[in-house]
Scaffold this motif. Structure first.
Motif, PDB file in Angstrom:
ATOM      1  N   THR A 207       0.846  -1.197   0.000  1.00 43.54           N
ATOM      2  CA  THR A 207       0.000   0.000   0.000  1.00 43.54           C
ATOM      3  C   THR A 207       0.881   1.246   0.000  1.00 43.54           C
ATOM      4  O   THR A 207       2.056   1.194   0.350  1.00 43.54           O
ATOM      5  N   GLY A 208       0.283   2.342  -0.402  1.00 45.76           N
ATOM      6  CA  GLY A 208       0.997   3.610  -0.409  1.00 45.76           C
ATOM      7  C   GLY A 208       0.252   4.621  -1.264  1.00 45.76           C
ATOM      8  O   GLY A 208      -0.665   4.267  -2.000  1.00 45.76           O
ATOM      9  N   ILE A 209       0.676   5.850  -1.168  1.00 48.27           N
ATOM     10  CA  ILE A 209       0.026   6.896  -1.943  1.00 48.27           C
ATOM     11  C   ILE A 209       0.353   6.715  -3.426  1.00 48.27           C
ATOM     12  O   ILE A 209       1.249   5.958  -3.793  1.00 48.27           O
ATOM     13  N   ARG A 210      -0.359   7.440  -4.264  1.00 51.76           N
ATOM     14  CA  ARG A 210      -0.163   7.352  -5.711  1.00 51.76           C
ATOM     15  C   ARG A 210       1.244   7.782  -6.121  1.00 51.76           C
ATOM     16  O   ARG A 210       1.835   8.661  -5.504  1.00 51.76           O
ATOM     17  N   ARG A 211       1.739   7.110  -7.179  1.00 49.53           N
ATOM     18  CA  ARG A 211       2.979   7.507  -7.848  1.00 49.53           C
ATOM     19  C   ARG A 211       4.258   7.359  -7.003  1.00 49.53           C
ATOM     20  O   ARG A 211       5.192   8.135  -7.141  1.00 49.53           O
ATOM     21  N   VAL A 212       4.270   6.370  -6.097  1.00 50.94           N
ATOM     22  CA  VAL A 212       5.477   6.172  -5.292  1.00 50.94           C
ATOM     23  C   VAL A 212       6.271   4.928  -5.692  1.00 50.94           C
ATOM     24  O   VAL A 212       7.320   4.665  -5.118  1.00 50.94           O
ATOM     25  N   GLY A 213       5.769   4.160  -6.673  1.00 52.69           N
ATOM     26  CA  GLY A 213       6.524   3.022  -7.171  1.00 52.69           C
ATOM     27  C   GLY A 213       6.005   1.646  -6.807  1.00 52.69           C
ATOM     28  O   GLY A 213       6.732   0.660  -6.945  1.00 52.69           O
ATOM     29  N   LYS A 214       4.771   1.554  -6.345  1.00 56.54           N
ATOM     30  CA  LYS A 214       4.223   0.247  -5.984  1.00 56.54           C
ATOM     31  C   LYS A 214       4.185  -0.693  -7.184  1.00 56.54           C
ATOM     32  O   LYS A 214       4.595  -1.850  -7.077  1.00 56.54           O
ATOM     33  N   SER A 215       3.712  -0.206  -8.321  1.00 57.13           N
ATOM     34  CA  SER A 215       3.638  -1.041  -9.529  1.00 57.13           C
ATOM     35  C   SER A 215       5.034  -1.418 -10.006  1.00 57.13           C
ATOM     36  O   SER A 215       5.268  -2.562 -10.418  1.00 57.13           O
ATOM     37  N   TYR A 216       5.965  -0.489  -9.950  1.00 61.27           N
ATOM     38  CA  TYR A 216       7.342  -0.775 -10.344  1.00 61.27           C
ATOM     39  C   TYR A 216       7.934  -1.862  -9.446  1.00 61.27           C
ATOM     40  O   TYR A 216       8.583  -2.798  -9.929  1.00 61.27           O
ATOM     41  N   LEU A 217       7.705  -1.749  -8.164  1.00 62.48           N
ATOM     42  CA  LEU A 217       8.188  -2.740  -7.208  1.00 62.48           C
ATOM     43  C   LEU A 217       7.636  -4.122  -7.552  1.00 62.48           C
ATOM     44  O   LEU A 217       8.367  -5.111  -7.577  1.00 62.48           O
ATOM     45  N   LEU A 218       6.358  -4.177  -7.857  1.00 60.97           N
ATOM     46  CA  LEU A 218       5.698  -5.450  -8.127  1.00 60.97           C
ATOM     47  C   LEU A 218       6.099  -6.029  -9.475  1.00 60.97           C
ATOM     48  O   LEU A 218       6.573  -7.158  -9.560  1.00 60.97           O
ATOM     49  N   PHE A 219       5.908  -5.260 -10.548  1.00 60.10           N
ATOM     50  CA  PHE A 219       6.050  -5.775 -11.904  1.00 60.10           C
ATOM     51  C   PHE A 219       7.476  -5.752 -12.437  1.00 60.10           C
ATOM     52  O   PHE A 219       7.764  -6.360 -13.459  1.00 60.10           O
ATOM     53  N   ASN A 220       8.373  -5.080 -11.782  1.00 64.19           N
ATOM     54  CA  ASN A 220       9.766  -5.072 -12.221  1.00 64.19           C
ATOM     55  C   ASN A 220      10.670  -5.746 -11.196  1.00 64.19           C
ATOM     56  O   ASN A 220      11.251  -6.792 -11.474  1.00 64.19           O
TER      57      ASN A 220
END
Length: 77
Positions: A10-23
């Motif tokens: 979890t976290g606020i928008r645009r902090v890299g959650k998707s990058y962390l997951l998918f990369n």
């Protein structure tokens, strides 16, 4: 990992959650010899994946990708 619990980032928008997951996490799984066919990635914010916001649709889709008894990793964003 490997304790049977679902992990939530979890976290606020645009902090890299998707990058962390998918990369980062995806590449980590590959580095420990998880087959790419055993990593299911679904980006629910993409228009073409809108139908998977329905729990029955996503369950059917995920089950269609599972081909054996090995462990699968499901990455949802």
């Amino acid at each position: 990992m490997n304790n049977g619990l679902i992990k939530v980032i979890t976290g606020i928008r645009r902090v890299g959650k998707s990058y962390l997951l998918f990369n980062l996490f995806y590449n980590y799984l590959l580095s420990i010899n998880v087959e790419s066919s055993h990593i299911i990635k679904i980006e629910l914010d993409l228009r073409e994946n809108k139908k998977y916001r329905d729990p029955d649709e996503i369950l059917f889709f995920i089950k269609s990708l599972i081909k054996d008894d090995k462990k699968y990793y499901i990455l949802l964003d």
